[in-house]
Scaffold this motif. Structure first.
Motif, PDB file in Angstrom:
ATOM      1  N   PHE A 174       0.837  -1.199   0.000  1.00 49.05           N
ATOM      2  CA  PHE A 174       0.000   0.000   0.000  1.00 49.05           C
ATOM      3  C   PHE A 174       0.868   1.243   0.000  1.00 49.05           C
ATOM      4  CE2 PHE A 174       1.018  -0.516   4.433  1.00 49.05           C
ATOM      5  CZ  PHE A 174       1.118   0.773   4.921  1.00 49.05           C
ATOM      6  N   ILE A 175       0.293   2.301  -0.488  1.00 51.80           N
ATOM      7  CA  ILE A 175       0.904   3.620  -0.420  1.00 51.80           C
ATOM      8  C   ILE A 175      -0.230   4.619  -0.223  1.00 51.80           C
ATOM      9  CG2 ILE A 175       0.832   3.908  -2.939  1.00 51.80           C
ATOM     10  CD1 ILE A 175       3.392   5.591  -2.669  1.00 51.80           C
ATOM     11  N   GLU A 176      -0.008   5.575   0.677  1.00 55.38           N
ATOM     12  CA  GLU A 176      -1.079   6.505   0.986  1.00 55.38           C
ATOM     13  C   GLU A 176      -0.515   7.903   1.209  1.00 55.38           C
ATOM     14  OE1 GLU A 176      -1.696   6.248   5.752  1.00 55.38           O
ATOM     15  OE2 GLU A 176      -2.535   4.576   4.596  1.00 55.38           O
ATOM     16  N   TYR A 177      -1.358   8.875   1.008  1.00 54.14           N
ATOM     17  CA  TYR A 177      -0.995  10.267   1.260  1.00 54.14           C
ATOM     18  C   TYR A 177      -2.149  10.939   1.993  1.00 54.14           C
ATOM     19  CZ  TYR A 177       0.124  15.176   0.596  1.00 54.14           C
ATOM     20  OH  TYR A 177       0.387  16.490   0.822  1.00 54.14           O
ATOM     21  N   GLY A 178      -1.799  11.622   3.119  1.00 48.10           N
ATOM     22  CA  GLY A 178      -2.816  12.320   3.879  1.00 48.10           C
ATOM     23  C   GLY A 178      -2.370  12.504   5.313  1.00 48.10           C
TER      24      GLY A 178
END
Length: 431
Positions: free
Chosen positions: A288-292
């Motif tokens: 997974f990769i996430e931004y926030g």
């Protein structure tokens, strides 16, 4: 004016009846059948489900957000050594709130075979729906042939009955004259009258059967029910069994017929279910990769920040009292049951094909036998007609001969129709 138009429409439809042949009727039925349309839409659903199964192996992007609001009351809150109790001024607000917001991209790395099993199951299901559609087309075709052939048979029977009516009517008029001259007794006249009335009753019955058959054909083909139709005759070949090689056809029926292919794909579907059930007991690995990030308001340490994160997550249910293993065992047993069903299907295909072949052979011989019987009955009736005119046989003997000749015609007509249907049903088992 409306009545006049209705009369003209009825007159035109009667005079200018639509002529169709067997192939045209089959084509119309294949194009207009609602059952076929339903089966066709099911094949599209199968294609969509297969596409969905493939897409489960691809990355997904999702938005995750949450808003939270809590109260300061009912508990002490510490801010830099002070509390709300000893320094109420610290709490400037009745509540505090905050929210999180992020976009997450996830890609499956290892699902224990669940994705592959889902693809295989969806492919098998899609194949089943495709083969079911083709089977429905074959059933529609044989149904049209059956209805079409039955109408023609009834029309031939009607012709035989009308011929019989003319002959009996002629004899009845002759007997009326003979009775006046006291050359015969009244019982002879009554016997002929009964035979004539019986034939007229059969004519009414057969006409109704023809009308019902044509209505069925119109519904099946989508032809307007108000439109009158005339069917072209069918030339039914003889010795159709010479084109049959049972041993080779048996191999085809067991390997590539629609029944065999549906059964094999049912087996594949159950195997895919077993694979998916087994995968539930294995770990699931996703990248997974996430931004926030999160933002907090009305806190002493109010903050707002966003950042990139990425990694690998593993989910594995280590203990559930064996429910996952039981589910796998159930799927495995279902697969074994489907293996038995496939074996039963193979046996059924063999029995059905042998039965259909035997029926073709039987009706081929019956057709020849009824034809010989018809020729003999015709010759016998022609002789008895002359003998009756010469007064050499009784009225009852003549009527018996006439009935025998008429029934021989009807039996031959039915034998021809049954022979055609039996051959087409045999061919259908190979599709």
């Amino acid at each position: 004016m409306k009545k006049l138009m209705g009369i003209l429409l009825l007159f035109s439809s009667t005079v200018f009846a639509r002529e169709i042949d067997l192939q045209e009727a089959i084509d119309l039925a294949l194009n207009n059948s609602k059952t076929l349309e339903k089966a066709s839409r099911n094949t599209k659903i199968g294609e969509l489900n297969l596409g969905r199964a493939f897409k489960l192996a691809l990355p997904t992007v999702a938005y995750e957000g949450a808003y939270v609001k809590t109260e300061h009351t009912m508990r002490e809150m510490y801010f830099s050594g002070d509390t709300v109790v000893n320094n109420p001024g610290v709490n400037k607000y009745d509540s505090k709130d905050g929210y999180t917001s992020k976009i997450v991209a996830t890609c499956p790395i290892f699902q224990g075979g669940a994705i592959l099993g889902g693809i295989k199951g969806a492919q098998a299901q899609s194949n089943i729906l495709d083969y079911t559609y083709l089977k429905e087309k074959a059933n529609t075709r044989i149904n049209v042939i059956d209805i079409y052939s039955d109408i023609l048979t009834k029309e031939k029977n009607l012709k035989a009955l009308e011929t019989s009516k003319l002959q009996l009517s002629s004899k009845y008029k002759e007997q009326e004259e003979k009775l006046k001259m006291e050359l015969i007794i009244k019982a002879d006249l009554l016997k002929t009258q009964y035979a004539l009335l019986n034939v007229e009753s059969e004519i009414v019955k057969v006409k109704n059967q023809i009308n019902i058959g044509k209505k069925k054909l119109k519904i099946e083909t989508g032809i307007n029910t108000l439109e009158d139709i005339e069917l072209e005759k069918i030339n039914i070949p003889t010795d159709l069994s010479k084109n049959i090689t049972l041993d080779e056809d048996m191999k085809v029926a067991k390997t590539s017929s629609l029944n065999a292919l549906i059964s094999k794909n049912n087996l594949k579907y159950k195997k895919a279910e077993e694979m998916v059930a087994f995968s539930d007991n294995l770990p699931k690995v996703n990248a997974f990769i996430e931004y926030g990030g999160m933002e907090r308001k009305h806190f002493s340490d109010t903050m707002s920040h966003e950042e990139w994160r990425g990694g690998v997550e593993i989910n594995w249910e280590l203990f559930s009292f064996g429910s996952g293993i039981d589910e796998y065992r159930v799927a495995k047993e279902n697969y074994k049951i489907e293996e038995l069903n496939d074996s039963l299907t193979q046996d059924s295909i063999e029995i059905d094909l042998i039965t259909a072949y035997s029926e073709v052979i039987r009706l081929e011989k019956l057709r020849k036998a009824t034809k010989s019987s018809l020729q003999a009955s015709e010759e016998n009736f022609n002789i008895d007609r002359e003998r009756y005119s010469a007064g050499l046989i009784s009225t009852q003997d003549f009527l018996d001969s006439e009935v025998q000749y008429r029934e021989a015609k009807i039996n031959y007509n039915q034998a021809e129709s049954d022979y055609l249907i039996a051959f087409e049903e045999y061919r259908t088992l190979l599709i």
